[in-house]
Design an enzyme around this catalytic site. Sequence first.
Site, short mmCIF file in Angstrom:
data_model
loop_
_atom_site.label_atom_id
_atom_site.label_comp_id
_atom_site.label_asym_id
_atom_site.label_seq_id
_atom_site.Cartn_x
_atom_site.Cartn_y
_atom_site.Cartn_z
N ARG A 34 -7.92 11.92 -6.48
CA ARG A 34 -7.03 12.92 -5.89
C ARG A 34 -6.38 13.90 -6.87
O ARG A 34 -6.28 15.09 -6.55
CB ARG A 34 -5.97 12.22 -5.03
CG ARG A 34 -6.54 11.76 -3.70
CD ARG A 34 -5.69 10.73 -3.01
NE ARG A 34 -5.78 9.43 -3.67
CZ ARG A 34 -5.22 8.32 -3.20
NH1 ARG A 34 -4.53 8.36 -2.08
NH2 ARG A 34 -5.35 7.18 -3.85
N THR A 44 -7.75 -4.37 -5.94
CA THR A 44 -6.31 -4.11 -6.10
C THR A 44 -5.58 -4.09 -4.77
O THR A 44 -4.35 -3.98 -4.74
CB THR A 44 -6.08 -2.77 -6.83
OG1 THR A 44 -6.94 -1.81 -6.26
CG2 THR A 44 -6.34 -2.90 -8.30
N LYS A 97 -18.33 9.31 -9.47
CA LYS A 97 -18.36 8.03 -8.75
C LYS A 97 -18.67 8.28 -7.28
O LYS A 97 -17.95 8.98 -6.58
CB LYS A 97 -17.00 7.33 -8.88
CG LYS A 97 -16.96 5.97 -8.18
CD LYS A 97 -15.65 5.24 -8.47
CE LYS A 97 -14.58 5.48 -7.44
NZ LYS A 97 -14.84 4.91 -6.12
N LYS A 152 -20.27 -2.11 -4.97
CA LYS A 152 -19.66 -3.45 -5.05
C LYS A 152 -20.51 -4.50 -4.33
O LYS A 152 -20.08 -5.12 -3.34
CB LYS A 152 -18.24 -3.45 -4.48
CG LYS A 152 -17.30 -2.46 -5.15
CD LYS A 152 -15.89 -2.58 -4.60
CE LYS A 152 -14.92 -1.61 -5.25
NZ LYS A 152 -15.10 -0.20 -4.86
N ASP A 174 -23.89 -10.79 -2.66
CA ASP A 174 -24.82 -11.47 -1.75
C ASP A 174 -25.42 -12.66 -2.50
O ASP A 174 -24.93 -13.02 -3.58
CB ASP A 174 -25.91 -10.46 -1.30
CG ASP A 174 -26.44 -10.77 0.10
OD1 ASP A 174 -26.78 -11.94 0.36
OD2 ASP A 174 -26.49 -9.85 0.94
N ASP A 225 -20.84 3.12 -6.74
CA ASP A 225 -19.76 2.13 -6.55
C ASP A 225 -19.94 1.44 -5.20
O ASP A 225 -19.22 1.71 -4.25
CB ASP A 225 -18.42 2.89 -6.63
CG ASP A 225 -17.21 2.00 -6.39
OD1 ASP A 225 -17.32 0.77 -6.54
OD2 ASP A 225 -16.15 2.56 -6.04
O1 C5P Z 1 -7.71 9.30 -5.67
P1 C5P Z 1 -7.64 8.17 -6.67
O2 C5P Z 1 -7.59 8.68 -8.10
O3 C5P Z 1 -6.55 7.19 -6.35
O4 C5P Z 1 -9.04 7.43 -6.48
C1 C5P Z 1 -9.38 6.24 -7.11
C2 C5P Z 1 -10.77 5.85 -6.75
O5 C5P Z 1 -11.00 4.55 -7.31
C3 C5P Z 1 -11.04 5.70 -5.25
O6 C5P Z 1 -12.41 6.01 -5.03
C4 C5P Z 1 -10.77 4.24 -5.00
O7 C5P Z 1 -11.49 3.73 -3.90
C5 C5P Z 1 -11.30 3.62 -6.29
N1 C5P Z 1 -10.76 2.31 -6.61
C6 C5P Z 1 -9.41 2.05 -6.74
N2 C5P Z 1 -8.97 0.80 -7.07
C7 C5P Z 1 -9.84 -0.21 -7.25
C8 C5P Z 1 -11.21 0.02 -7.14
C9 C5P Z 1 -11.64 1.30 -6.81
O8 C5P Z 1 -8.61 2.96 -6.59
N3 C5P Z 1 -9.41 -1.39 -7.61
#
Ligand code: C5P
Length: 227
Positions: free
Chosen positions: A208, A118, A30, A61, A64, A59
């Site tokens: 992470r 979220t 991603k 998003k 427009d 990603d």
């Molecule tokens: O590090 P982690 O596993 O929390 O990363 C989740 C990824 O998903 C990040 O790139 C975050 O920006 C993305 N994301 C999210 N929640 C959303 C949409 C995207 O955590 N609703």
Amino acid sequence: MKLCVALDLPSAKENLDLAKILKSEDIWLKIGLRSYIRDGKPLLEKLKAISPHFKLFLDLKIHDIPNTMADAAESMANLGVDMFNIHASSGKKAMSMVMDRLSGVQNPPLVLAVTALTSFDESSFAAIYGESIDNKVSQFSKDAYESGLNGVVCSVFESNLIKNSTTKNFLTLTPGIRPFGESAGDQKRVADLVTAKNEQSDFIVVGRPIYQSNDPLGVTQKILENI
Ligand code: C5P
């Protein structure tokens, strides 16, 4: 279920180094706004060059007016990415125009709709959309389904609900996954692999727990063995 690794590291070099460590694996990557704005198309090309197994999810998003979104969709398809996302709140006309435009493209990417970010809580969400998150997520998912999109980005806890109100094949991509109960970080509603499976998530996004681990390849392989 597919694993989508979030390339959220602070530089192109670090993202590419992580991709090199994971190059033997059958995974999605991603690429978000930060990396794409900074590193652009060359980053996508370098990732594809590291492994033919990699699938790329852009990603960005997009949100427009319909014609601009359809143009952007075509440009993203021409980048050779395998999936991208747009905001469901851009409306059914914009979503349909995106899908119409892609019907003229060879091997079009999958298109997902972002339902509710979220980062909203109920009151900040209602201030903009005038409805509860649950109601709006159901409506956005239905809109996306009726507009011909391939699926939605949603919380893992909404995945089953969305499939029940559309079809089983309507894809759900769920961030906030802590495969084996790792630290949640700033995520509020996290779920492990067992929950993601029960909720029939099609794509889990993991950042992470992989890139902050001492053994990113080991963690990735363990996740793949368990999905
Ligand atoms: O590090 P982690 O596993 O929390 O990363 C989740 C990824 O998903 C990040 O790139 C975050 O920006 C993305 N994301 C999210 N929640 C959303 C949409 C995207 O955590 N609703």
